[in-house]
Motif scaffolding. Structure first.
Motif, PDB file in Angstrom:
ATOM      1  N   LEU A   1       0.798  -1.244   0.113  1.00 19.67           N
ATOM      2  CA  LEU A   1      -0.258   0.003  -0.115  1.00 19.67           C
ATOM      3  C   LEU A   1       0.946   1.106  -0.057  1.00 19.67           C
ATOM      4  O   LEU A   1       0.611   2.452  -0.033  1.00 19.67           O
ATOM      5  CB  LEU A   1      -0.935   0.096   1.111  1.00 19.67           C
TER       6      LEU A   1
ATOM      7  N   ARG B   1       1.595   6.107   2.800  1.00 21.07           N
ATOM      8  CA  ARG B   1       0.541   6.936   2.613  1.00 21.07           C
ATOM      9  C   ARG B   1       0.860   8.316   3.269  1.00 21.07           C
ATOM     10  O   ARG B   1       1.612   8.700   3.907  1.00 21.07           O
ATOM     11  CB  ARG B   1      -0.851   6.600   3.287  1.00 21.07           C
TER      12      ARG B   1
ATOM     13  N   ASP C   1      -6.463   8.603   4.136  1.00 22.88           N
ATOM     14  CA  ASP C   1      -6.476   7.616   3.041  1.00 22.88           C
ATOM     15  C   ASP C   1      -7.346   6.650   3.388  1.00 22.88           C
ATOM     16  O   ASP C   1      -8.072   5.863   2.679  1.00 22.88           O
ATOM     17  CB  ASP C   1      -5.140   7.017   2.560  1.00 22.88           C
TER      18      ASP C   1
ATOM     19  N   GLN D   1     -11.096   7.677   3.193  1.00 24.08           N
ATOM     20  CA  GLN D   1     -11.461   7.605   1.718  1.00 24.08           C
ATOM     21  C   GLN D   1     -11.582   6.285   1.234  1.00 24.08           C
ATOM     22  O   GLN D   1     -12.783   5.914   0.564  1.00 24.08           O
ATOM     23  CB  GLN D   1     -10.650   8.288   0.934  1.00 24.08           C
ATOM     24  N   THR D   2     -10.943   5.207   1.857  1.00 21.54           N
ATOM     25  CA  THR D   2     -11.045   3.952   1.441  1.00 21.54           C
ATOM     26  C   THR D   2     -12.426   3.286   1.687  1.00 21.54           C
ATOM     27  O   THR D   2     -13.410   2.743   1.134  1.00 21.54           O
ATOM     28  CB  THR D   2      -9.874   3.005   1.886  1.00 21.54           C
TER      29      THR D   2
ATOM     30  N   GLU E   1     -15.247   4.671  -0.067  1.00 16.94           N
ATOM     31  CA  GLU E   1     -15.528   4.031  -1.322  1.00 16.94           C
ATOM     32  C   GLU E   1     -16.141   2.724  -0.926  1.00 16.94           C
ATOM     33  O   GLU E   1     -16.992   2.199  -2.079  1.00 16.94           O
ATOM     34  CB  GLU E   1     -14.111   3.901  -2.043  1.00 16.94           C
TER      35      GLU E   1
ATOM     36  N   SER F   1      -8.086   6.741  -1.691  1.00 12.90           N
ATOM     37  CA  SER F   1      -8.529   5.470  -1.623  1.00 12.90           C
ATOM     38  C   SER F   1      -7.595   4.378  -1.976  1.00 12.90           C
ATOM     39  O   SER F   1      -6.856   4.872  -3.079  1.00 12.90           O
ATOM     40  CB  SER F   1      -9.645   5.229  -2.124  1.00 12.90           C
ATOM     41  N   PHE F   2      -7.293   3.460  -1.217  1.00  9.37           N
ATOM     42  CA  PHE F   2      -6.409   2.366  -1.584  1.00  9.37           C
ATOM     43  C   PHE F   2      -7.265   1.129  -2.166  1.00  9.37           C
ATOM     44  O   PHE F   2      -6.625  -0.013  -2.083  1.00  9.37           O
ATOM     45  CB  PHE F   2      -5.222   2.042  -0.612  1.00  9.37           C
ATOM     46  N   LEU F   3      -8.428   1.199  -2.025  1.00  6.61           N
ATOM     47  CA  LEU F   3      -9.278   0.266  -2.375  1.00  6.61           C
ATOM     48  C   LEU F   3      -9.087  -0.518  -3.733  1.00  6.61           C
ATOM     49  O   LEU F   3      -9.060  -1.726  -3.914  1.00  6.61           O
ATOM     50  CB  LEU F   3     -10.812   0.493  -2.432  1.00  6.61           C
ATOM     51  N   LYS F   4      -8.685   0.316  -4.844  1.00  6.90           N
ATOM     52  CA  LYS F   4      -8.597  -0.388  -6.124  1.00  6.90           C
ATOM     53  C   LYS F   4      -7.220  -0.858  -6.179  1.00  6.90           C
ATOM     54  O   LYS F   4      -7.283  -2.002  -6.854  1.00  6.90           O
ATOM     55  CB  LYS F   4      -8.463   0.738  -7.313  1.00  6.90           C
TER      56      LYS F   4
END
Length: 164
Positions: free
Chosen positions: A127, A130, A135, A138-139, A142, A154-157
């Motif tokens: 990841l 950050r 972050d 925001q994740t 999302e 976001s780090f979801l993607k």
């Protein structure tokens, strides 16, 4: 629904919380998380392991901090075992509290860990470092399809791309 475990309800001034579960120590918090995971079908379970901060970090109790980490490591498989395929577990800290700095009993400024886990994701996803704690916010936004834009990214993607 948002379930707050430990002192989360107090930290957020009882706002935005659907259910507050009190717990007095790290093990109590982890048991409460497991119990809520068994009953909550969707939503956010938000917990705080306060012993790392208040009991051991601020008091420079290196030995107890280390034992607490080992205890958490032993308990973690109990949580991982009941995660559903679409659950996302995020483990982090809101600040550093290094118990080895004998002259520091306040929050320290080192980087904090950020671990994310989903049963289907590949191991070893980096990841990165950050830019902001936002972050995480925001994740989570999302994940739940909330359009509010936090200042973070976001780090979801990055996680989703690793799910096979």
């Amino acid at each position: 629904p948002t379930v707050a475990i430990g002192k989360i309800d107090d930290l957020f001034a009882h706002r935005g919380i659907s259910k507050a579960v009190k717990a007095t120590n790290n093990i109590g918090v982890m048991k409460a998380v497991r119990a809520e995971m068994a009953t909550v079908s969707s939503g956010l379970i938000f917990a705080n392991l306060v012993d790392f901060d208040m009991l051991w970090g601020h008091r420079n109790d290196v030995s107890s901090f280390a034992k607490g980490l080992e205890e958490f490591d032993r308990y973690l498989p109990n949580l991982l075992d009941i995660l559903r395929d679409d659950d996302l577990l995020i483990i982090t800290a809101d600040h550093g509290c290094d118990p080895t700095l004998s002259n520091a009993t306040d929050h320290t400024r080192e980087y904090v860990p950020l671990l994310a886990y989903n049963k289907k994701m590949k191991a070893g996803i980096d990841l990165g470092i950050r830019e902001t704690f936002a972050d995480v916010g925001q994740t989570i936004a999302e994940v739940f399809g909330i359009e509010y834009q936090f200042p973070g990214k976001s780090f979801l993607k990055g996680i989703a791309q690793s799910i096979g």
